[in-house]
Design an enzyme around this catalytic site. Sequence first.
Site, PDB file in Angstrom:
ATOM      1  N   HIS A 144      71.158 -44.333  84.830  1.00 35.54           N
ATOM      2  CA  HIS A 144      72.069 -44.149  85.965  1.00 35.54           C
ATOM      3  C   HIS A 144      71.380 -43.296  87.031  1.00 35.54           C
ATOM      4  CE1 HIS A 144      76.033 -45.104  83.922  1.00 35.54           C
ATOM      5  NE2 HIS A 144      75.208 -45.041  82.894  1.00 35.54           N
ATOM      6  N   SER A 145      72.012 -43.201  88.151  1.00 30.14           N
ATOM      7  CA  SER A 145      71.652 -42.191  89.132  1.00 30.14           C
ATOM      8  C   SER A 145      72.976 -41.534  89.503  1.00 30.14           C
ATOM      9  CB  SER A 145      70.981 -42.801  90.364  1.00 30.14           C
ATOM     10  OG  SER A 145      71.865 -43.641  91.056  1.00 30.14           O
ATOM     11  N   TYR A 146      72.963 -40.399  89.774  1.00 30.99           N
ATOM     12  CA  TYR A 146      71.940 -39.410  89.950  1.00 30.99           C
ATOM     13  C   TYR A 146      72.377 -38.148  89.249  1.00 30.99           C
ATOM     14  CZ  TYR A 146      75.269 -37.721  93.432  1.00 30.99           C
ATOM     15  OH  TYR A 146      76.410 -37.271  94.040  1.00 30.99           O
ATOM     16  N   GLU A 180      70.044 -39.861  83.713  1.00 33.36           N
ATOM     17  CA  GLU A 180      70.621 -39.783  85.058  1.00 33.36           C
ATOM     18  C   GLU A 180      69.446 -39.390  85.943  1.00 33.36           C
ATOM     19  OE1 GLU A 180      73.712 -40.277  86.211  1.00 33.36           O
ATOM     20  OE2 GLU A 180      74.938 -40.342  84.402  1.00 33.36           O
ATOM     21  N   TYR A 194      80.383 -32.962  81.301  1.00 32.51           N
ATOM     22  CA  TYR A 194      81.832 -32.854  81.122  1.00 32.51           C
ATOM     23  C   TYR A 194      82.276 -33.855  80.067  1.00 32.51           C
ATOM     24  CZ  TYR A 194      81.107 -36.520  84.619  1.00 32.51           C
ATOM     25  OH  TYR A 194      80.616 -37.602  85.317  1.00 32.51           O
TER      26      TYR A 194
END
Length: 135
Positions: free
Chosen positions: A22-24, A96, A74
């Site tokens: 994923h980003s970011y 990420e 989280y």
Amino acid sequence: EVKAIVDFVKTHGNFKVFIDVHSYSQLLLFPYGYTSTVPKDYDELLDLSKKSITSLASVYGTKYKYGPIITTIYQSSGSSIDWAYDYGIKYSFCFELRDTGRHGFILPANQIIPTAEETYLGLMDIFNHASQHPY
């Protein structure tokens, strides 16, 4: 999308590594996100994460945080790496990628190749570890 990934993994079998990209945020995450219970392979996954981000940082000095989803960012349900780990894929990670928010999802073109170069090293640590530690 998720159903397609689940179907692919279930029908192609014997995966030893599952990587979600994923980003970011510059994070390397592993299970769990939906519970504060640590995975049974916590120590190994933590050590491997540290090794991976150390290699990644060796190229351009890019700093990543690492750890279980729930304590690194989280609580979150529905993570593909949580599913993959619970399905039996021990080495389940989510990268990420760059950056930490300055550019967000629109990473400048001049950072794409450097991101790939550093991520490659981190991935190779995971792949090599998995091949040397069959389960």
